[in-house]
Write a protein that holds these residues in place. Structure first.
Motif, PDB file in Angstrom:
ATOM      1  N   ASP A   2       0.831  -1.201   0.000  1.00 38.06           N
ATOM      2  CA  ASP A   2       0.000   0.000   0.000  1.00 38.06           C
ATOM      3  C   ASP A   2       0.863   1.248   0.000  1.00 38.06           C
ATOM      4  O   ASP A   2       1.779   1.372   0.822  1.00 38.06           O
ATOM      5  CB  ASP A   2      -0.878  -0.001   1.251  1.00 38.06           C
ATOM      6  CG  ASP A   2      -2.350   0.065   0.919  1.00 38.06           C
ATOM      7  OD1 ASP A   2      -2.675   0.337  -0.248  1.00 38.06           O
ATOM      8  OD2 ASP A   2      -3.166  -0.153   1.817  1.00 38.06           O
ATOM      9  N   THR A   3       0.555   2.174  -0.885  1.00 37.18           N
ATOM     10  CA  THR A   3       1.223   3.473  -0.891  1.00 37.18           C
ATOM     11  C   THR A   3       0.166   4.569  -0.909  1.00 37.18           C
ATOM     12  O   THR A   3      -0.827   4.468  -1.637  1.00 37.18           O
ATOM     13  CB  THR A   3       2.141   3.620  -2.114  1.00 37.18           C
ATOM     14  OG1 THR A   3       3.250   2.733  -1.973  1.00 37.18           O
ATOM     15  CG2 THR A   3       2.657   5.042  -2.241  1.00 37.18           C
ATOM     16  N   HIS A   4       0.380   5.576  -0.101  1.00 35.83           N
ATOM     17  CA  HIS A   4      -0.487   6.752  -0.118  1.00 35.83           C
ATOM     18  C   HIS A   4       0.387   7.980  -0.330  1.00 35.83           C
ATOM     19  O   HIS A   4       1.365   8.185   0.387  1.00 35.83           O
ATOM     20  CB  HIS A   4      -1.302   6.836   1.171  1.00 35.83           C
ATOM     21  CG  HIS A   4      -2.220   5.670   1.314  1.00 35.83           C
ATOM     22  ND1 HIS A   4      -1.884   4.552   2.045  1.00 35.83           N
ATOM     23  CD2 HIS A   4      -3.438   5.420   0.767  1.00 35.83           C
ATOM     24  CE1 HIS A   4      -2.864   3.660   1.957  1.00 35.83           C
ATOM     25  NE2 HIS A   4      -3.813   4.163   1.195  1.00 35.83           N
ATOM     26  N   ILE A   5       0.032   8.731  -1.343  1.00 37.15           N
ATOM     27  CA  ILE A   5       0.853   9.849  -1.798  1.00 37.15           C
ATOM     28  C   ILE A   5       0.069  11.140  -1.561  1.00 37.15           C
ATOM     29  O   ILE A   5      -1.097  11.249  -1.952  1.00 37.15           O
ATOM     30  CB  ILE A   5       1.204   9.698  -3.286  1.00 37.15           C
ATOM     31  CG1 ILE A   5       1.844   8.322  -3.542  1.00 37.15           C
ATOM     32  CG2 ILE A   5       2.138  10.813  -3.738  1.00 37.15           C
ATOM     33  CD1 ILE A   5       1.994   7.979  -5.010  1.00 37.15           C
ATOM     34  N   TYR A   6       0.705  12.096  -0.910  1.00 37.45           N
ATOM     35  CA  TYR A   6       0.079  13.377  -0.582  1.00 37.45           C
ATOM     36  C   TYR A   6       0.725  14.450  -1.445  1.00 37.45           C
ATOM     37  O   TYR A   6       1.958  14.601  -1.455  1.00 37.45           O
ATOM     38  CB  TYR A   6       0.241  13.676   0.905  1.00 37.45           C
ATOM     39  CG  TYR A   6      -0.331  12.574   1.775  1.00 37.45           C
ATOM     40  CD1 TYR A   6      -1.651  12.613   2.201  1.00 37.45           C
ATOM     41  CD2 TYR A   6       0.455  11.482   2.145  1.00 37.45           C
ATOM     42  CE1 TYR A   6      -2.185  11.588   2.987  1.00 37.45           C
ATOM     43  CE2 TYR A   6      -0.066  10.458   2.925  1.00 37.45           C
ATOM     44  CZ  TYR A   6      -1.382  10.513   3.343  1.00 37.45           C
ATOM     45  OH  TYR A   6      -1.894   9.499   4.102  1.00 37.45           O
ATOM     46  N   VAL A   7      -0.114  15.166  -2.196  1.00 41.13           N
ATOM     47  CA  VAL A   7       0.384  16.127  -3.174  1.00 41.13           C
ATOM     48  C   VAL A   7      -0.398  17.426  -3.081  1.00 41.13           C
ATOM     49  O   VAL A   7      -1.505  17.479  -2.525  1.00 41.13           O
ATOM     50  CB  VAL A   7       0.274  15.567  -4.610  1.00 41.13           C
ATOM     51  CG1 VAL A   7       1.155  14.346  -4.792  1.00 41.13           C
ATOM     52  CG2 VAL A   7      -1.178  15.238  -4.950  1.00 41.13           C
ATOM     53  N   THR A   8       0.180  18.469  -3.646  1.00 38.64           N
ATOM     54  CA  THR A   8      -0.563  19.709  -3.827  1.00 38.64           C
ATOM     55  C   THR A   8      -1.456  19.555  -5.055  1.00 38.64           C
ATOM     56  O   THR A   8      -1.260  18.649  -5.880  1.00 38.64           O
ATOM     57  CB  THR A   8       0.387  20.891  -4.040  1.00 38.64           C
ATOM     58  OG1 THR A   8       1.088  20.702  -5.281  1.00 38.64           O
ATOM     59  CG2 THR A   8       1.405  20.987  -2.910  1.00 38.64           C
ATOM     60  N   ALA A   9      -2.421  20.447  -5.179  1.00 42.99           N
ATOM     61  CA  ALA A   9      -3.366  20.340  -6.295  1.00 42.99           C
ATOM     62  C   ALA A   9      -2.655  20.407  -7.644  1.00 42.99           C
ATOM     63  O   ALA A   9      -3.028  19.700  -8.586  1.00 42.99           O
ATOM     64  CB  ALA A   9      -4.421  21.437  -6.187  1.00 42.99           C
ATOM     65  N   ASP A  10      -1.614  21.238  -7.744  1.00 44.51           N
ATOM     66  CA  ASP A  10      -0.955  21.365  -9.041  1.00 44.51           C
ATOM     67  C   ASP A  10       0.058  20.255  -9.310  1.00 44.51           C
ATOM     68  O   ASP A  10       0.649  20.199 -10.379  1.00 44.51           O
ATOM     69  CB  ASP A  10      -0.283  22.738  -9.178  1.00 44.51           C
ATOM     70  CG  ASP A  10       0.754  22.998  -8.096  1.00 44.51           C
ATOM     71  OD1 ASP A  10       0.949  22.118  -7.235  1.00 44.51           O
ATOM     72  OD2 ASP A  10       1.357  24.092  -8.109  1.00 44.51           O
ATOM     73  N   GLN A  11       0.254  19.362  -8.335  1.00 39.72           N
ATOM     74  CA  GLN A  11       1.137  18.216  -8.541  1.00 39.72           C
ATOM     75  C   GLN A  11       0.377  16.956  -8.949  1.00 39.72           C
ATOM     76  O   GLN A  11       0.999  15.945  -9.298  1.00 39.72           O
ATOM     77  CB  GLN A  11       1.919  17.904  -7.253  1.00 39.72           C
ATOM     78  CG  GLN A  11       2.941  18.954  -6.856  1.00 39.72           C
ATOM     79  CD  GLN A  11       3.527  18.664  -5.479  1.00 39.72           C
ATOM     80  OE1 GLN A  11       2.883  18.022  -4.640  1.00 39.72           O
ATOM     81  NE2 GLN A  11       4.735  19.143  -5.225  1.00 39.72           N
TER      82      GLN A  11
END
Length: 672
Positions: free
Chosen positions: A407-416
């Motif tokens: 399992d991977t969870h990736i947290y990004v900004t909206a423009d990423q």
């Protein structure tokens, strides 16, 4: 189905057929909806043909075959109650309430009766009915009456029962009559349709395959029915080709190979759906995970870990207890304190075995302040999860109750978001190729409008869906829609992989989630100094290690590439006097990390070769007098081909290269 294969004496009771002179047309789309050829159409309608060899056409053919099956059963057993009979992948089934289970002799009789019904050329005729009319006509069918009661309600359609969408939906109720050539209705069934114009068009490319038990509406609390499975194809040749594929699939069945190759088991003492991996299976699993971890670290992922249980409040926050409770193990009441008099001095709390890892990763993100400079933040875990799957759905390693997810969870900004989705999809596809899977298409799973299962703002759903669609299309792979297949919190892309015999498996999923960050109040500080909400990407490459193991085992039929093989090299001396020479080479290989051993058994050389070929060892090293004299060795491969007199250093180098390059080595040419 060619014109020559279709019956020439069929009378089509509709103008619909004159719209499409192609005799392979069995239905049509009217304003985007599937309809029978008997449907009246007007000039204002948009009308498209549906051919028997299309995806929709195959479903209609199979659904019609299911009706023929049900009619045949009720001719033979008039007291049999009808359950549901939908088309499914490669076939169909129908459920029946019967007192005595069906026997092999019953199946033979049912098949003969189906053949008669097909020859009779009965017309499938659709009627719209009210709920009261349907109840009156089907008064002796208790399961149908129950479905009628669900019509249009929250339990209707696909949620009413497994496969029930073929019978009822949110719209009008319909009954299909089977009408003989004299215009007499000889049988009827509650059904949404559409169907082929006549039973003659079911043809001869069908067969009944097996009988199984099934609980009504998928619940163990309900009566158990008898389910008859079948398959249907446009032609007899396509049926034979399917049967050959099924025979090959049976040969590759991971449950069978797991026993034969001593890889894993499901001890009764542990419980259904809970596996143990034996040493040979354990080393394959270790290699699968080891390479994946290497790929994760090389691509900027951070490794985390979380416990197997948690307080129930965590799953209230995430929404899983609201939307997923039936798939979770029941809670454990813990931490209650009782004094010497038996009085409760502190109330306990409910703890749950975790069914997924994402809520834990959200807590890791939230454990301290985050800056936009940290994003994308990729948190990865091989996390054990537990899901209370119904016992009837368990199937070897492909459907279990205890599993390990990558399992991977990736947290990004909206423009990423778009760039990270592209990065994730590229990562997934390349890694799957490294494991030997190369034939892919993509599926885009979206929400179903009006379904309360899907939570969150409609605008965010639309934005997320469009972004996923653009990323999927940019990959160049075929993109197939999957309406209603999204997770409750957001849409997803699924990578569908075809194995060595053409079967499709859902592999990796990439899900875009605007809702979990909101529910957990996740924040990061942006370059403007203000707090912002991150976007969350769920990414699972394998789905679960257990399921991926099973898929690879069937894909390779147990004959793994050298790097995954539990035993990579076996030394077989022509006679015991050459064992020392082989042991030196094997020791050199083992020192370099190769899983190699010498067979010192008293068996003759040829028997040893047969044994290790049966065990699917990729490389056998054989040594006799000439090999010893030349400090060389001879190779033998799974297909029986050989490389003779290979010098020691060259032999070691060839083996190391095959492992490092993750080669599938079945023949002498594969090693060259």
């Amino acid at each position: 189905m060619s014109d020559a294969e279709l019956p020439s004496d069929i009378v089509y009771p509709t103008d619909g057929f004159t719209l499409f002179p192609d005799r392979s047309v069995i239905a049509m789309r009217v304003d985007g909806e599937l309809r029978d050829l008997a449907t009246t159409v007007h000039e204002t309608h948009s009308v498209e043909p549906v051919t028997v060899d299309s995806a929709d056409g195959l479903s209609i053919l199979r659904h019609s075959a299911a009706h023929v099956l049900a009619q045949a059963v009720q001719r033979i057993r008039p007291q049999a109650n009808l359950g549901i009979g939908p088309p499914v992948a490669d076939g169909f089934y129908y459920d029946f309430g019967v007192i005595d289970p069906f026997t092999p002799e019953d199946l033979k009789a049912i098949k003969k009766e189906m053949e008669r019904i097909i020859r009779e050329g009965q017309r499938f005729t659709r009627r719209v009915v009210s709920a009261d009319e349907a109840r009156a006509e089907l008064v002796d069918e208790p399961f149908k009456l129950e479905l009628i009661g669900l019509q249009g309600g929250p339990g209707s359609g696909a949620d009413a029962a497994e496969g029930a969408a073929a019978e009822i939906g949110a719209g009008e109720l319909t009954i299909y009559d089977n009408v003989d050539r004299d215009g007499v209705t000889v049988w009827k069934d509650l059904c949404r349709g559409p169907h082929v114009p006549t039973t003659r068009l079911v043809g001869n490319g069908w067969d009944l395959t097996r009988v199984a038990g099934a609980y009504w509406r998928g619940s163990e609390r309900n009566p158990q029915l008898q389910r008859i499975y079948g398959t249907a194809w446009p032609t007899k040749d396509e049926l034979r080709a399917y049967q050959q594929r099924i025979a090959e699939a049976a040969r590759r069945d991971h449950r069978k190979l797991g026993v034969e190759l001593d890889l894993f088991s499901f001890p009764d003492e542990i419980g259904p759906g809970l596996s143990v991996f034996h040493p040979k299976g354990g080393i394959i699993r270790y290699e699968i995970e080891r390479y994946m971890r290497e790929r994760l670290l090389a691509n900027g992922y951070d490794v985390v870990n979380s416990p197997h249980i948690t307080k129930g409040d965590l799953f209230i926050t995430s929404g899983h207890l609201q939307w997923y409770a039936e798939g979770m193990y029941p809670p454990m009441q813990l931490d209650e304190l009782v004094d010497a008099e038996g009085n409760v001095t502190r109330q306990g709390q409910e703890y749950y075995l975790k069914p997924m890892n994402c809520p834990f990763h959200n807590l890791i993100f939230r454990s301290r302040g985050r800056s936009y400079r940290e994003l994308p933040l990729r948190l990865s875990e091989f996390g054990s999860v537990y899901r209370y799957e119904k016992s009837g759905t368990l199937s070897g390693l492909t459907r279990v109750r205890g599993m390990t997810q990558d399992d991977t969870h990736i947290y990004v900004t909206a423009d990423q978001v778009k760039d990270e989705l592209t990065h994730s999809l590229d990562f997934v596809l390349q890694t799957l190729r490294d494991y030997g899977l190369n034939d892919f298409y993509l599926e885009l799973s979206t929400k179903e409008e009006g379904n309360p299962k899907f939570i969150g703002d409609d605008g965010l759903w639309a934005e997320a869906t469009q972004t996923l669609r653009e990323v999927a299309e940019a990959s160049g792979l075929e993109l197939v829609p999957d309406p209603g297949g999204a997770a409750f919190y957001g849409p997803k892309i699924s990578v569908q992989a075809r194995d060595a015999i053409g079967r499709t498996w859902q592999m990796s999923t990439i899900q875009l989630d605007f809702n979990q960050p909101e529910r957990f109040e996740l924040e990061y500080t942006g370059p403007d100094g203000e707090k912002h909400r991150p976007v969350m990407i769920h990414r699972a490459l394998f789905g679960s290690i257990e399921r991926f193991f099973a898929i690879l085992l069937e894909h390779y039929a147990g004959a793994f590439p050298v790097w995954l093989s539990p035993v990579q090299v076996v030394g077989i001396p022509v006679a015991e006097e050459y064992a020392a020479h082989l042991s030196g080479i094997i020791s050199e290989l083992r020192a370099g990390g190769v899983r190699a051993e010498v067979d010192h058994a008293d068996d003759r050389m040829q028997k040893k070769i047969r044994t290790h070929t049966t065990h699917k060892v990729p490389i056998m090293l054989i040594a006799g007098e000439q090999d010893r004299a030349a400090d060389a060795v001879s190779f033998r491969f799974r297909d029986g081909t050989q490389l003779n007199g290979v010098p020691r250093d060259e032999a070691v180098a060839l083996i190391r290269r095959a492992i490092d390059e993750r080669r599938l080595v079945d023949t002498a040419e594969d090693l060259a």
